[in-house]
Motif scaffolding. Structure first.
Motif, PDB file in Angstrom:
ATOM      1  N   ALA A  55     -79.353  58.346 -16.127  1.00  0.00           N
ATOM      2  CA  ALA A  55     -79.264  57.752 -14.783  1.00  0.00           C
ATOM      3  C   ALA A  55     -78.053  56.842 -14.691  1.00  0.00           C
ATOM      4  O   ALA A  55     -77.331  56.841 -13.685  1.00  0.00           O
ATOM      5  N   GLY A  56     -77.808  56.061 -15.730  1.00  0.00           N
ATOM      6  CA  GLY A  56     -76.635  55.197 -15.726  1.00  0.00           C
ATOM      7  C   GLY A  56     -75.343  55.979 -15.769  1.00  0.00           C
ATOM      8  O   GLY A  56     -74.375  55.659 -15.059  1.00  0.00           O
ATOM      9  N   MET A  57     -75.294  57.029 -16.574  1.00  0.00           N
ATOM     10  CA  MET A  57     -74.080  57.814 -16.715  1.00  0.00           C
ATOM     11  C   MET A  57     -73.756  58.595 -15.445  1.00  0.00           C
ATOM     12  O   MET A  57     -72.601  59.007 -15.234  1.00  0.00           O
ATOM     13  N   ALA A  58     -74.741  58.790 -14.577  1.00  0.00           N
ATOM     14  CA  ALA A  58     -74.519  59.532 -13.338  1.00  0.00           C
ATOM     15  C   ALA A  58     -73.877  58.686 -12.247  1.00  0.00           C
ATOM     16  O   ALA A  58     -73.377  59.228 -11.251  1.00  0.00           O
ATOM     17  N   ARG A  59     -73.878  57.367 -12.404  1.00  0.00           N
ATOM     18  CA  ARG A  59     -73.300  56.489 -11.380  1.00  0.00           C
ATOM     19  C   ARG A  59     -71.782  56.615 -11.353  1.00  0.00           C
ATOM     20  O   ARG A  59     -71.129  56.718 -12.392  1.00  0.00           O
ATOM     21  N   ASP A  60     -71.205  56.549 -10.151  1.00  0.00           N
ATOM     22  CA  ASP A  60     -69.753  56.598  -9.974  1.00  0.00           C
ATOM     23  C   ASP A  60     -69.238  55.196  -9.694  1.00  0.00           C
ATOM     24  O   ASP A  60     -69.448  54.645  -8.612  1.00  0.00           O
ATOM     25  N   PHE A  61     -68.586  54.598 -10.693  1.00  0.00           N
ATOM     26  CA  PHE A  61     -68.002  53.274 -10.521  1.00  0.00           C
ATOM     27  C   PHE A  61     -66.472  53.336 -10.494  1.00  0.00           C
ATOM     28  O   PHE A  61     -65.805  52.353 -10.755  1.00  0.00           O
ATOM     29  N   SER A  62     -65.906  54.479 -10.172  1.00  0.00           N
ATOM     30  CA  SER A  62     -64.454  54.627 -10.180  1.00  0.00           C
ATOM     31  C   SER A  62     -63.838  53.801  -9.052  1.00  0.00           C
ATOM     32  O   SER A  62     -64.512  53.398  -8.094  1.00  0.00           O
ATOM     33  N   TRP A  63     -62.538  53.588  -9.154  1.00  0.00           N
ATOM     34  CA  TRP A  63     -61.827  52.787  -8.165  1.00  0.00           C
ATOM     35  C   TRP A  63     -61.710  53.483  -6.814  1.00  0.00           C
ATOM     36  O   TRP A  63     -61.378  52.842  -5.811  1.00  0.00           O
ATOM     37  N   GLN A  64     -61.965  54.787  -6.753  1.00  0.00           N
ATOM     38  CA  GLN A  64     -61.758  55.491  -5.494  1.00  0.00           C
ATOM     39  C   GLN A  64     -62.643  54.936  -4.376  1.00  0.00           C
ATOM     40  O   GLN A  64     -62.188  54.747  -3.239  1.00  0.00           O
ATOM     41  N   ALA A  65     -63.925  54.690  -4.691  1.00  0.00           N
ATOM     42  CA  ALA A  65     -64.824  54.157  -3.664  1.00  0.00           C
ATOM     43  C   ALA A  65     -64.367  52.778  -3.206  1.00  0.00           C
ATOM     44  O   ALA A  65     -64.370  52.469  -2.005  1.00  0.00           O
ATOM     45  N   SER A  66     -63.951  51.936  -4.146  1.00  0.00           N
ATOM     46  CA  SER A  66     -63.479  50.595  -3.788  1.00  0.00           C
ATOM     47  C   SER A  66     -62.213  50.670  -2.955  1.00  0.00           C
ATOM     48  O   SER A  66     -62.038  49.921  -1.985  1.00  0.00           O
ATOM     49  N   ALA A  67     -61.294  51.575  -3.322  1.00  0.00           N
ATOM     50  CA  ALA A  67     -60.037  51.704  -2.581  1.00  0.00           C
ATOM     51  C   ALA A  67     -60.291  52.139  -1.149  1.00  0.00           C
ATOM     52  O   ALA A  67     -59.624  51.669  -0.211  1.00  0.00           O
ATOM     53  N   ARG A  68     -61.247  53.033  -0.944  1.00  0.00           N
ATOM     54  CA  ARG A  68     -61.566  53.447   0.430  1.00  0.00           C
ATOM     55  C   ARG A  68     -62.136  52.280   1.233  1.00  0.00           C
ATOM     56  O   ARG A  68     -61.812  52.115   2.417  1.00  0.00           O
ATOM     57  N   ALA A  69     -62.981  51.464   0.597  1.00  0.00           N
ATOM     58  CA  ALA A  69     -63.526  50.287   1.289  1.00  0.00           C
ATOM     59  C   ALA A  69     -62.411  49.310   1.655  1.00  0.00           C
ATOM     60  O   ALA A  69     -62.399  48.753   2.768  1.00  0.00           O
ATOM     61  N   TYR A  70     -61.474  49.096   0.742  1.00  0.00           N
ATOM     62  CA  TYR A  70     -60.356  48.199   1.042  1.00  0.00           C
ATOM     63  C   TYR A  70     -59.481  48.763   2.154  1.00  0.00           C
ATOM     64  O   TYR A  70     -58.968  48.017   2.998  1.00  0.00           O
ATOM     65  N   THR A  71     -59.291  50.072   2.177  1.00  0.00           N
ATOM     66  CA  THR A  71     -58.491  50.664   3.244  1.00  0.00           C
ATOM     67  C   THR A  71     -59.114  50.390   4.606  1.00  0.00           C
ATOM     68  O   THR A  71     -58.411  50.074   5.574  1.00  0.00           O
ATOM     69  N   GLU A  72     -60.430  50.482   4.692  1.00  0.00           N
ATOM     70  CA  GLU A  72     -61.109  50.148   5.939  1.00  0.00           C
ATOM     71  C   GLU A  72     -60.890  48.680   6.307  1.00  0.00           C
ATOM     72  O   GLU A  72     -60.641  48.346   7.478  1.00  0.00           O
ATOM     73  N   LEU A  73     -60.966  47.811   5.316  1.00  0.00           N
ATOM     74  CA  LEU A  73     -60.777  46.388   5.596  1.00  0.00           C
ATOM     75  C   LEU A  73     -59.332  46.072   5.953  1.00  0.00           C
ATOM     76  O   LEU A  73     -59.063  45.159   6.743  1.00  0.00           O
ATOM     77  N   TYR A  74     -58.397  46.802   5.392  1.00  0.00           N
ATOM     78  CA  TYR A  74     -56.996  46.611   5.789  1.00  0.00           C
ATOM     79  C   TYR A  74     -56.822  46.896   7.279  1.00  0.00           C
ATOM     80  O   TYR A  74     -56.109  46.174   7.996  1.00  0.00           O
ATOM     81  N   GLN A  75     -57.490  47.945   7.765  1.00  0.00           N
ATOM     82  CA  GLN A  75     -57.395  48.246   9.184  1.00  0.00           C
ATOM     83  C   GLN A  75     -58.043  47.147  10.025  1.00  0.00           C
ATOM     84  O   GLN A  75     -57.523  46.779  11.086  1.00  0.00           O
ATOM     85  N   ARG A  76     -59.148  46.632   9.531  1.00  0.00           N
ATOM     86  CA  ARG A  76     -59.778  45.527  10.273  1.00  0.00           C
ATOM     87  C   ARG A  76     -58.877  44.297  10.268  1.00  0.00           C
ATOM     88  O   ARG A  76     -58.742  43.604  11.276  1.00  0.00           O
ATOM     89  N   ALA A  77     -58.241  44.017   9.136  1.00  0.00           N
ATOM     90  CA  ALA A  77     -57.319  42.879   9.065  1.00  0.00           C
ATOM     91  C   ALA A  77     -56.162  43.056  10.040  1.00  0.00           C
ATOM     92  O   ALA A  77     -55.709  42.090  10.670  1.00  0.00           O
ATOM     93  N   ARG A  78     -55.667  44.279  10.198  1.00  0.00           N
ATOM     94  CA  ARG A  78     -54.583  44.523  11.141  1.00  0.00           C
ATOM     95  C   ARG A  78     -55.030  44.238  12.574  1.00  0.00           C
ATOM     96  O   ARG A  78     -54.271  43.691  13.380  1.00  0.00           O
ATOM     97  N   ARG A  79     -56.265  44.609  12.882  1.00  0.00           N
ATOM     98  CA  ARG A  79     -56.779  44.295  14.217  1.00  0.00           C
ATOM     99  C   ARG A  79     -56.850  42.790  14.427  1.00  0.00           C
ATOM    100  O   ARG A  79     -56.497  42.274  15.492  1.00  0.00           O
TER     101      ARG A  79
END
Length: 587
Positions: free
Chosen positions: A551-575
């Motif tokens: 169950a632990g090994m199945a979790r995805d903790f890669s940076w891709q998910a975090s980078a997508r979240a930051y990209t969304e926040l960058y757009q909010r910051a621009r607004r």
């Protein structure tokens, strides 16, 4: 520059005032402590606000926008990007991002900040963004070729001859190393022993100025300026003041990430002229914190968006217990305050291709984990036989300080030594805790192994070869080792705080739920009980134990998910930046 370390009312150890004769140490008066639970949202010192009339003319504080709709849950709960309906528009537009941090892998590292500053830019690059990471060039950091640029960086009426080296990090991503030896060619990054460098305000003020002046000289047209932790806290201030009309920053929005609020970047107010900042910024709505300047507060107040490194830690930072006196400031920014879980480098931390392991393994074939356990026991000098291989190994890789729960371990040290388990410990920190582990290793030579220091190959071997991983932190903004452990099929035993609470799901017998063990109370007894529960499952239900591992090994903790979240926040910051400048918000 002082760093508040323990969870007490803030008592700054102030960096000395700059004087013509050089720095001199000045004892700081103890700041007044507000009554618990009575901290105002605008700052933790509203009773002091009216006294500022005697100071120089105050500038208008960063203009507050009309109140947005409350975040999900209660109006005191930080949101995730999705809570505000932020559309991931950044994935269709290539953003020009300037990221500023005081350390980053592979150039310099003292903690998790370096992992974030090294991993996030590369992940953003894979999403199609253009990222420039600016960090100091410290002693011993190798560079390729000759400087790309030389500038006389101006700050506070002085010029600092500075060279810039550029190192590629990936497609669309580069690191720029700021080379000014008088300030950065030091024995350590921030301090020697427990003594901060007295000129840390100048060192990291220069980092901020050097990053912005580099962007200006290179003609970058920035969409986002992302500053990390107190060392880069002045970046948003300079963007909003000195550089507000400079073409590279005309459309730039700012985002500030807090990695650990215990380190607040406090210095004497008399540093302001040296930093090129006016006295009009020295008030409770801007840089002042208990009659001192706080670099951390500067970043929090002047940024369009504020983030921290897990949703759990974001919630904790609104409370007196965890915020080290900053809870009022975080509450005042709660509409623009988000928790984004850090990622891990899934290429470096992968048991299927880790070069430091004797044999690779996956969730489908865990045999290589047994080989890692054997090699780990040998590395610590333990006897390797059927008995020791059957006994569970508890690993720990940590700074040996109170924050990491070493005081909780000290409470039950003798009980740990009596458990039917083997301990493999790696780390460095306070002398008393280092001595505690050395003493336990002497008293229980067949059960406790301790290495004082840091060893990257051994760290990988511990993550793979241990059966359990112990993280009893008093507070943990995000934590990385528990994510490494889960990826390596090593069951974490953690205190339910911050990022540990977000990433570890408690085992629930008979339900099929969970990937680890958590305890709530910050006590040695609670830690001991959680360890006993985990050890009991290891011995009595091997099939259930393997289910937890997978169950632990199945979790995805890669940076891709975090980078997508930051990209969304960058757009909010621009607004937000568009609103702040009075520009019509486009689609």
């Amino acid at each position: 520059m002082s760093k508040t370390r323990k969870k007490t009312s803030p008592t700054p150890s102030v960096s000395p005032d700059p004087t013509p004769d050089g720095p001199r140490r000045r004892r700081a008066a103890r700041p007044r402590t507000p009554a618990e639970g009575a901290v105002a949202d605008t700052n933790a010192q509203t009773s002091h606000a009216d006294t500022s009339a005697a100071r120089a003319t105050r500038a208008e504080a960063p203009r507050k926008r009309p109140r947005a709709r409350p975040a999900t849950g209660t109006d005191r709960t930080p949101a995730t990007p999705a809570d505000h309906g932020v559309a991931p528009r950044g994935e269709s537009k290539r953003l020009q991002i300037l990221l500023v941090a005081s350390e980053a892998v592979p150039f310099a590292k003292t903690g998790g900040l370096a992992d974030v500053a090294g991993g996030l830019p590369k992940a953003l690059g894979t999403l199609g963004h253009d990222v420039t990471l600016v960090v100091p060039r410290y002693r011993g950091v190798p560079v390729t070729g000759t400087p790309r640029l030389h500038l006389a960086v101006e700050m506070g009426g002085r010029r600092y001859d500075t060279a810039y080296y550029e190192e590629p990090l990936g497609s669309g991503v580069r690191a720029v190393l700021v080379d000014h030896p008088p300030l950065f060619d030091r024995e350590q990054l921030y301090s020697v022993g427990n003594q901060d460098y007295p000129d840390n305000p100048r060192r990291f003020g220069l980092l901020a100025q050097a990053a912005l002046q580099y962007a200006s000289a290179q003609g970058l047209v920035l969409d986002i300026v992302h500053a990390h932790d107190w060392q880069a806290g002045l970046v948003p201030v300079y963007v909003r003041t000195q550089y507000a009309e400079h073409p590279p920053f005309a459309q730039a929005a700012t985002l500030f990430t807090v990695h650990n609020v215990a380190y607040q970047g406090l210095c004497a107010s008399t540093w302001l002229p040296e930093l090129g900042l006016g006295w009009e910024l020295f008030h409770v709505g801007a840089l002042e914190y208990w009659l001192h300047v706080s670099f951390l507060k500067a970043g929090l107040v002047f940024s369009d968006i504020v983030t921290t490194v897990s949703e759990g830690y974001a919630r904790e930072l609104l409370t007196h217990e965890f915020a080290f006196g900053f809870e009022g400031i975080f509450r005042n920014r709660r509409e623009d305050f988000y928790g984004v879980l850090n990622g891990i480098d899934a290429d470096v931390w992968d048991p299927a291709r880790d070069p430091f392991l004797p044999k690779p393994y996956t969730a489908d074939d865990l045999s290589g984990k047994g080989e890692a356990k054997r090699t780990l026991l040998e590395a610590y000098g333990f006897r390797v036989d059927e008995t020791t291989l059957a006994r569970p190994v508890i690993g720990m890789i940590s700074r040996m300080v109170d924050q990491k729960g070493l005081d909780l371990i000290a409470e039950v040290a003798d009980d740990l030594g009596a458990l039917d388990a083997t301990f493999a410990i790696l780390g460095t920190g306070e002398a008393s805790y280092e001595d505690m582990w050395r003493d336990l290793a002497r008293r229980y030579p067949d059960r406790v192994g301790a290495r004082i220091g840091f060893d990257e190959p051994l760290a990988h071997l511990i993550e793979a070869g241990a059966d359990l991983f112990m993280m009893p932190s008093r507070f943990e903004p995000c934590g990385l080792n528990q994510m490494y452990s889960l990826r390596y099929g090593t069951i974490p035993v953690v205190r339910a705080t911050g990022g540990l609470d977000d990433t570890v799901v408690s085992y629930r017998p008979g339900t099929g739920e969970g990937n680890g063990f958590k305890f709530q109370e910050a006590s040695g007894g609670a830690l001991l009980e959680a360890l006993r529960q985990a050890l009991g499952l290891y011995r009595q239900a091997p099939d259930e134990w393997q289910r937890l591992q997978r169950a632990g090994m199945a979790r995805d903790f890669s940076w891709q998910a975090s980078a997508r979240a930051y990209t969304e926040l960058y757009q909010r910051a621009r607004r937000h930046a568009e609103e702040r400048r009075g520009v019509a918000v486009g689609g």
